[in-house]
Design a protein around this motif. Sequence first.
Motif, mmCIF file in Angstrom:
data_model
loop_
_atom_site.group_PDB
_atom_site.id
_atom_site.type_symbol
_atom_site.label_atom_id
_atom_site.label_comp_id
_atom_site.label_asym_id
_atom_site.label_seq_id
_atom_site.Cartn_x
_atom_site.Cartn_y
_atom_site.Cartn_z
ATOM 1 N N ASP A 38 0.882 -1.160 0.000
ATOM 2 C CA ASP A 38 0.000 0.000 0.000
ATOM 3 C C ASP A 38 0.935 1.230 0.000
ATOM 4 O O ASP A 38 2.097 1.125 0.367
ATOM 5 C CB ASP A 38 -0.852 -0.083 1.276
ATOM 6 C CG ASP A 38 -1.403 1.252 1.708
ATOM 7 O OD1 ASP A 38 -2.142 1.845 0.914
ATOM 8 O OD2 ASP A 38 -1.104 1.690 2.838
ATOM 9 N N THR A 40 0.095 4.960 1.125
ATOM 10 C CA THR A 40 -0.022 5.891 2.253
ATOM 11 C C THR A 40 0.070 5.168 3.594
ATOM 12 O O THR A 40 -0.741 4.291 3.890
ATOM 13 C CB THR A 40 -1.356 6.660 2.164
ATOM 14 O OG1 THR A 40 -1.485 7.175 0.840
ATOM 15 C CG2 THR A 40 -1.413 7.798 3.164
ATOM 16 N N GLY A 41 1.059 5.515 4.407
ATOM 17 C CA GLY A 41 1.193 4.891 5.719
ATOM 18 C C GLY A 41 2.015 3.615 5.698
ATOM 19 O O GLY A 41 2.338 3.067 6.746
ATOM 20 N N THR A 42 2.340 3.135 4.487
ATOM 21 C CA THR A 42 3.142 1.909 4.363
ATOM 22 C C THR A 42 4.500 2.262 3.763
ATOM 23 O O THR A 42 5.527 2.115 4.427
ATOM 24 C CB THR A 42 2.387 0.866 3.513
ATOM 25 O OG1 THR A 42 1.152 0.557 4.178
ATOM 26 C CG2 THR A 42 3.196 -0.405 3.339
ATOM 27 N N ASP A 237 -1.618 -0.829 5.991
ATOM 28 C CA ASP A 237 -1.931 -0.293 7.324
ATOM 29 C C ASP A 237 -3.396 0.084 7.500
ATOM 30 O O ASP A 237 -3.850 0.312 8.613
ATOM 31 C CB ASP A 237 -1.086 0.949 7.598
ATOM 32 C CG ASP A 237 -1.524 2.124 6.732
ATOM 33 O OD1 ASP A 237 -1.869 1.900 5.555
ATOM 34 O OD2 ASP A 237 -1.556 3.260 7.225
ATOM 35 N N GLY A 238 -4.129 0.171 6.397
ATOM 36 C CA GLY A 238 -5.479 0.762 6.477
ATOM 37 C C GLY A 238 -6.596 -0.260 6.586
ATOM 38 O O GLY A 238 -6.401 -1.445 6.318
ATOM 39 N N ASP A 241 -7.105 -2.026 3.491
ATOM 40 C CA ASP A 241 -6.090 -3.010 3.088
ATOM 41 C C ASP A 241 -6.414 -4.400 3.632
ATOM 42 O O ASP A 241 -5.837 -5.395 3.179
ATOM 43 C CB ASP A 241 -4.698 -2.593 3.599
ATOM 44 C CG ASP A 241 -4.225 -1.295 2.977
ATOM 45 O OD1 ASP A 241 -4.407 -1.139 1.747
ATOM 46 O OD2 ASP A 241 -3.677 -0.443 3.695
HETATM 47 MG MG MG Z 1 -2.370 3.184 3.822
#
Ligand code: MG
Length: 292
Positions: A38, A40-42, A237-238, A241
Amino acid sequence: GTPTALMVGSGIGAEKGILIRNGEAIQTFKEVRAIAFDKTGTITKGKPEVTDLIMVDGVTVKDFLYYAGTIENGSEHPLAHSIVEKAKDEKIKLGEVIDFNAVVGMGVIGIIDGEGVLVGNRKLMKENNIAFEAYEEELIRLEEEAKTAMLLAKGNELLGIVAVADPIKEDSAQAIAELESMGIKTAMITGDNRRTAAAIGKKVGISHVISEVLPDGKVEEVVKLQEKYGTVAMVGDGINDAPALKQSNVGIAIGTGTDIAIEAADVTLVRGELTGIVSAIKLSRAIFKKIK
Ligand code: MG
Ligand code: ADP
Protein backbone atom coordinates in the motif's frame (compact mmCIF):
# COMPACT_ATOMS: atom_id res chain seq x y z
CA GLY A 1 12.34 -30.19 13.75
CA THR A 2 9.98 -27.49 12.61
CA PRO A 3 8.50 -26.47 15.99
CA THR A 4 11.95 -25.53 17.36
CA ALA A 5 12.73 -23.62 14.19
CA LEU A 6 9.47 -21.69 14.53
CA MET A 7 10.32 -20.71 18.08
CA VAL A 8 13.82 -19.61 17.10
CA GLY A 9 12.36 -17.67 14.21
CA SER A 10 9.81 -15.93 16.41
CA GLY A 11 12.49 -14.96 18.92
CA ILE A 12 14.78 -13.35 16.39
CA GLY A 13 11.76 -11.81 14.71
CA ALA A 14 10.64 -10.13 17.92
CA GLU A 15 14.11 -8.65 18.33
CA LYS A 16 13.82 -7.00 14.92
CA GLY A 17 10.32 -5.72 15.59
CA ILE A 18 8.56 -8.42 13.59
CA LEU A 19 5.59 -9.88 15.44
CA ILE A 20 4.40 -13.21 14.03
CA ARG A 21 0.75 -14.01 14.74
CA ASN A 22 0.57 -16.99 12.42
CA GLY A 23 3.51 -19.43 12.68
CA GLU A 24 3.02 -20.65 9.13
CA ALA A 25 4.17 -17.26 7.90
CA ILE A 26 7.78 -18.11 8.80
CA GLN A 27 7.64 -20.97 6.31
CA THR A 28 5.76 -19.04 3.66
CA PHE A 29 8.20 -16.10 3.69
CA LYS A 30 10.91 -18.14 1.95
CA GLU A 31 8.55 -18.81 -0.98
CA VAL A 32 7.48 -15.20 -1.53
CA ARG A 33 8.05 -14.16 -5.17
CA ALA A 34 6.31 -10.78 -5.14
CA ILE A 35 5.34 -8.19 -2.53
CA ALA A 36 2.53 -5.66 -2.91
CA PHE A 37 2.72 -2.49 -0.83
CA ASP A 38 0.00 0.00 0.00
CA LYS A 39 1.32 3.57 -0.44
CA THR A 40 -0.02 5.89 2.25
CA GLY A 41 1.19 4.89 5.72
CA THR A 42 3.14 1.91 4.36
CA ILE A 43 5.75 3.26 1.93
CA THR A 44 5.14 6.82 3.12
CA LYS A 45 4.79 7.98 6.71
CA GLY A 46 1.04 8.54 6.33
CA LYS A 47 1.38 12.05 7.71
CA PRO A 48 0.70 14.30 4.75
CA GLU A 49 1.15 18.05 5.09
CA VAL A 50 -0.30 20.85 2.99
CA THR A 51 2.39 22.25 0.68
CA ASP A 52 0.47 24.38 -1.84
CA LEU A 53 -2.72 26.41 -1.96
CA ILE A 54 -3.67 27.70 -5.38
CA MET A 55 -6.72 29.94 -5.38
CA VAL A 56 -8.96 30.95 -8.25
CA ASP A 57 -8.84 34.76 -8.74
CA GLY A 58 -10.86 36.58 -6.06
CA VAL A 59 -10.85 33.70 -3.53
CA THR A 60 -9.07 34.44 -0.23
CA VAL A 61 -6.93 31.96 1.74
CA LYS A 62 -9.32 32.46 4.64
CA ASP A 63 -12.40 31.47 2.63
CA PHE A 64 -10.59 28.62 0.96
CA LEU A 65 -9.47 27.10 4.27
CA TYR A 66 -12.84 27.76 5.91
CA TYR A 67 -14.71 25.63 3.37
CA ALA A 68 -12.00 23.00 2.89
CA GLY A 69 -11.31 22.70 6.64
CA THR A 70 -14.97 22.59 7.64
CA ILE A 71 -15.86 19.79 5.27
CA GLU A 72 -12.71 17.74 5.93
CA ASN A 73 -13.35 17.96 9.68
CA GLY A 74 -15.90 15.18 9.11
CA SER A 75 -13.43 12.83 7.39
CA GLU A 76 -11.02 10.32 8.95
CA HIS A 77 -8.74 10.29 5.90
CA PRO A 78 -5.08 11.36 6.44
CA LEU A 79 -5.53 13.83 3.58
CA ALA A 80 -8.44 15.38 5.49
CA HIS A 81 -6.37 15.69 8.67
CA SER A 82 -3.68 17.62 6.83
CA ILE A 83 -6.22 20.16 5.53
CA VAL A 84 -7.88 20.59 8.96
CA GLU A 85 -4.43 21.10 10.52
CA LYS A 86 -3.58 23.76 7.95
CA ALA A 87 -6.85 25.61 8.68
CA LYS A 88 -6.08 25.47 12.42
CA ASP A 89 -2.52 26.73 11.83
CA GLU A 90 -4.00 29.72 10.03
CA LYS A 91 -6.41 30.28 12.97
CA ILE A 92 -9.50 29.73 10.84
CA LYS A 93 -12.71 29.18 12.82
CA LEU A 94 -14.43 26.19 11.21
CA GLY A 95 -18.17 26.03 10.53
CA GLU A 96 -20.87 23.36 10.49
CA VAL A 97 -21.48 20.83 7.76
CA ILE A 98 -24.74 19.02 7.04
CA ASP A 99 -25.42 16.07 4.71
CA PHE A 100 -21.77 15.08 4.90
CA ASN A 101 -20.74 12.23 2.61
CA ALA A 102 -17.41 10.52 1.98
CA VAL A 103 -17.26 9.33 -1.62
CA VAL A 104 -14.91 6.34 -1.65
CA GLY A 105 -11.75 6.91 -3.68
CA MET A 106 -12.87 10.41 -4.68
CA GLY A 107 -13.31 12.80 -1.76
CA VAL A 108 -15.97 14.40 0.42
CA ILE A 109 -19.16 16.40 -0.17
CA GLY A 110 -21.59 18.26 2.08
CA ILE A 111 -23.51 21.47 2.67
CA ILE A 112 -21.93 24.44 4.44
CA ASP A 113 -23.94 27.61 5.12
CA GLY A 114 -26.58 26.42 2.65
CA GLU A 115 -24.19 25.76 -0.23
CA GLY A 116 -22.84 22.51 -1.65
CA VAL A 117 -19.10 22.08 -1.02
CA LEU A 118 -16.81 19.38 -2.34
CA VAL A 119 -13.13 18.47 -2.00
CA GLY A 120 -11.59 15.65 -3.94
CA ASN A 121 -10.03 14.46 -7.16
CA ARG A 122 -10.87 15.04 -10.81
CA LYS A 123 -13.44 12.22 -10.80
CA LEU A 124 -15.42 13.93 -8.02
CA MET A 125 -15.41 17.23 -9.94
CA LYS A 126 -16.47 15.55 -13.19
CA GLU A 127 -19.36 13.75 -11.48
CA ASN A 128 -20.56 17.11 -10.12
CA ASN A 129 -20.04 19.06 -13.35
CA ILE A 130 -17.40 21.38 -11.90
CA ALA A 131 -15.08 22.81 -14.57
CA PHE A 132 -11.41 22.53 -13.61
CA GLU A 133 -9.74 22.07 -17.00
CA ALA A 134 -8.07 25.51 -16.82
CA TYR A 135 -6.07 24.13 -13.87
CA GLU A 136 -4.98 20.87 -15.47
CA GLU A 137 -1.39 22.08 -15.97
CA GLU A 138 -1.11 23.06 -12.29
CA LEU A 139 -2.48 19.67 -11.23
CA ILE A 140 0.02 17.84 -13.40
CA ARG A 141 2.93 19.94 -12.09
CA LEU A 142 1.99 19.16 -8.46
CA GLU A 143 1.48 15.46 -9.15
CA GLU A 144 4.84 15.16 -10.87
CA GLU A 145 6.33 16.55 -7.62
CA ALA A 146 4.84 13.43 -5.90
CA LYS A 147 2.11 15.55 -4.26
CA THR A 148 -1.57 14.66 -4.02
CA ALA A 149 -3.57 17.57 -5.46
CA MET A 150 -7.22 18.02 -4.48
CA LEU A 151 -9.79 20.39 -5.90
CA LEU A 152 -12.21 22.49 -3.81
CA ALA A 153 -15.55 23.66 -5.18
CA LYS A 154 -18.51 25.57 -3.72
CA GLY A 155 -21.86 25.84 -5.49
CA ASN A 156 -20.97 25.12 -9.10
CA GLU A 157 -17.60 26.81 -9.00
CA LEU A 158 -14.04 25.84 -8.45
CA LEU A 159 -12.33 27.74 -5.59
CA GLY A 160 -8.88 26.25 -6.10
CA ILE A 161 -6.39 23.49 -5.43
CA VAL A 162 -4.85 22.20 -2.21
CA ALA A 163 -1.80 19.94 -2.53
CA VAL A 164 -0.24 17.77 0.15
CA ALA A 165 3.01 15.83 0.38
CA ASP A 166 3.48 12.70 2.44
CA PRO A 167 7.14 12.07 3.28
CA ILE A 168 8.60 8.68 2.35
CA LYS A 169 9.84 6.52 5.28
CA GLU A 170 13.63 6.56 5.72
CA ASP A 171 14.09 2.87 4.94
CA SER A 172 11.53 2.30 2.15
CA ALA A 173 13.97 2.64 -0.75
CA GLN A 174 16.56 0.42 0.96
CA ALA A 175 13.99 -2.30 1.71
CA ILE A 176 12.73 -2.32 -1.87
CA ALA A 177 16.25 -2.40 -3.35
CA GLU A 178 17.17 -5.37 -1.14
CA LEU A 179 13.98 -7.27 -1.98
CA GLU A 180 14.55 -6.74 -5.71
CA SER A 181 18.17 -7.93 -5.33
CA MET A 182 16.83 -11.08 -3.63
CA GLY A 183 14.78 -11.78 -6.76
CA ILE A 184 11.45 -10.61 -5.32
CA LYS A 185 9.19 -8.40 -7.46
CA THR A 186 7.79 -5.28 -5.79
CA ALA A 187 4.50 -3.55 -6.54
CA MET A 188 2.64 -0.55 -5.08
CA ILE A 189 -1.17 -0.53 -4.97
CA THR A 190 -2.80 2.85 -4.30
CA GLY A 191 -5.98 4.82 -4.73
CA ASP A 192 -3.94 7.92 -5.51
CA ASN A 193 -3.68 9.21 -9.07
CA ARG A 194 -1.22 7.75 -11.55
CA ARG A 195 1.26 10.65 -11.70
CA THR A 196 1.66 10.99 -7.93
CA ALA A 197 1.91 7.21 -7.61
CA ALA A 198 4.51 7.01 -10.39
CA ALA A 199 6.58 9.83 -8.83
CA ILE A 200 6.66 8.05 -5.45
CA GLY A 201 7.27 4.67 -7.09
CA LYS A 202 10.27 6.13 -8.88
CA LYS A 203 11.68 7.67 -5.70
CA VAL A 204 11.65 4.30 -3.90
CA GLY A 205 12.57 2.17 -6.93
CA ILE A 206 9.46 0.01 -6.99
CA SER A 207 9.13 -1.99 -10.21
CA HIS A 208 5.35 -2.06 -10.64
CA VAL A 209 2.93 0.82 -9.86
CA ILE A 210 -0.81 0.15 -9.77
CA SER A 211 -2.75 3.40 -9.20
CA GLU A 212 -6.32 4.75 -9.02
CA VAL A 213 -7.46 1.50 -7.41
CA LEU A 214 -10.72 1.72 -5.47
CA PRO A 215 -10.49 0.28 -1.92
CA ASP A 216 -12.25 -2.97 -2.81
CA GLY A 217 -10.06 -3.34 -5.91
CA LYS A 218 -6.92 -4.15 -3.90
CA VAL A 219 -7.94 -7.82 -3.47
CA GLU A 220 -8.28 -8.22 -7.22
CA GLU A 221 -4.80 -6.75 -7.75
CA VAL A 222 -3.31 -9.23 -5.25
CA VAL A 223 -5.06 -12.10 -7.07
CA LYS A 224 -3.55 -10.91 -10.37
CA LEU A 225 -0.06 -10.86 -8.80
CA GLN A 226 -0.65 -14.40 -7.43
CA GLU A 227 -1.62 -15.63 -10.89
CA LYS A 228 1.52 -14.09 -12.34
CA TYR A 229 4.11 -14.83 -9.63
CA GLY A 230 2.69 -17.46 -7.23
CA THR A 231 3.34 -16.71 -3.55
CA VAL A 232 2.59 -13.05 -2.81
CA ALA A 233 2.94 -11.00 0.38
CA MET A 234 0.89 -7.83 0.94
CA VAL A 235 1.86 -4.97 3.23
CA GLY A 236 -0.67 -2.40 4.44
CA ASP A 237 -1.93 -0.29 7.32
CA GLY A 238 -5.48 0.76 6.48
CA ILE A 239 -8.97 -0.61 7.01
CA ASN A 240 -9.26 -0.89 3.26
CA ASP A 241 -6.09 -3.01 3.09
CA ALA A 242 -7.56 -5.75 5.33
CA PRO A 243 -9.24 -7.84 2.59
CA ALA A 244 -6.05 -7.74 0.47
CA LEU A 245 -3.94 -8.76 3.50
CA LYS A 246 -6.24 -11.78 3.96
CA GLN A 247 -6.08 -12.68 0.26
CA SER A 248 -2.27 -12.61 0.15
CA ASN A 249 -0.14 -15.60 1.17
CA VAL A 250 1.55 -13.56 3.90
CA GLY A 251 -0.33 -10.51 5.17
CA ILE A 252 1.96 -7.94 6.78
CA ALA A 253 0.51 -5.07 8.82
CA ILE A 254 2.16 -1.86 9.92
CA GLY A 255 2.16 -1.75 13.74
CA THR A 256 1.24 1.92 13.79
CA GLY A 257 -1.71 1.26 11.47
CA THR A 258 -5.34 0.37 12.15
CA ASP A 259 -6.33 -2.59 14.37
CA ILE A 260 -8.42 -4.01 11.53
CA ALA A 261 -5.33 -4.35 9.32
CA ILE A 262 -3.30 -5.85 12.21
CA GLU A 263 -6.03 -8.44 12.88
CA ALA A 264 -6.24 -9.39 9.20
CA ALA A 265 -2.47 -9.92 8.92
CA ASP A 266 -0.17 -12.86 9.75
CA VAL A 267 2.72 -10.62 10.70
CA THR A 268 3.09 -7.12 12.18
CA LEU A 269 6.01 -4.78 11.63
CA VAL A 270 5.90 -3.22 15.08
CA ARG A 271 7.79 -0.05 14.19
CA GLY A 272 6.56 0.01 10.61
CA GLU A 273 10.04 -0.39 9.13
CA LEU A 274 9.89 -2.13 5.75
CA THR A 275 13.44 -3.49 6.16
CA GLY A 276 11.84 -5.88 8.70
CA ILE A 277 10.43 -7.79 5.71
CA VAL A 278 13.94 -8.31 4.32
CA SER A 279 15.05 -9.72 7.70
CA ALA A 280 12.00 -12.00 7.87
CA ILE A 281 12.62 -13.46 4.42
CA LYS A 282 16.35 -13.96 5.06
CA LEU A 283 15.50 -15.62 8.38
CA SER A 284 12.95 -17.92 6.76
CA ARG A 285 15.36 -18.91 4.00
CA ALA A 286 18.15 -19.59 6.56
CA ILE A 287 16.01 -21.60 9.00
CA PHE A 288 14.58 -23.89 6.37
CA LYS A 289 17.95 -24.45 4.73
CA LYS A 290 19.21 -25.72 8.11
CA ILE A 291 16.22 -28.02 8.62
CA LYS A 292 16.77 -29.77 5.29
MG1 MG B 1 -2.37 3.18 3.82
P1 ADP C 1 -5.21 6.21 -0.67
O1 ADP C 1 -5.46 5.54 0.66
O2 ADP C 1 -4.20 5.46 -1.51
O3 ADP C 1 -4.93 7.67 -0.55
P2 ADP C 1 -8.08 6.49 -1.25
O4 ADP C 1 -8.92 5.52 -2.00
O5 ADP C 1 -8.35 6.69 0.19
O6 ADP C 1 -6.57 6.06 -1.53
O7 ADP C 1 -8.21 7.92 -1.96
C1 ADP C 1 -8.05 8.06 -3.34
C2 ADP C 1 -8.13 9.52 -3.73
O8 ADP C 1 -9.43 10.05 -3.43
C3 ADP C 1 -7.16 10.41 -2.96
O9 ADP C 1 -5.89 10.42 -3.55
C4 ADP C 1 -7.88 11.76 -3.07
O10 ADP C 1 -7.64 12.35 -4.32
C5 ADP C 1 -9.35 11.39 -2.98
N1 ADP C 1 -9.83 11.47 -1.59
C6 ADP C 1 -10.15 10.44 -0.76
N2 ADP C 1 -10.57 10.89 0.44
C7 ADP C 1 -10.47 12.25 0.40
C8 ADP C 1 -10.75 13.31 1.33
N3 ADP C 1 -11.20 13.09 2.56
N4 ADP C 1 -10.53 14.57 0.90
C9 ADP C 1 -10.09 14.82 -0.33
N5 ADP C 1 -9.80 13.88 -1.24
C10 ADP C 1 -10.01 12.61 -0.90
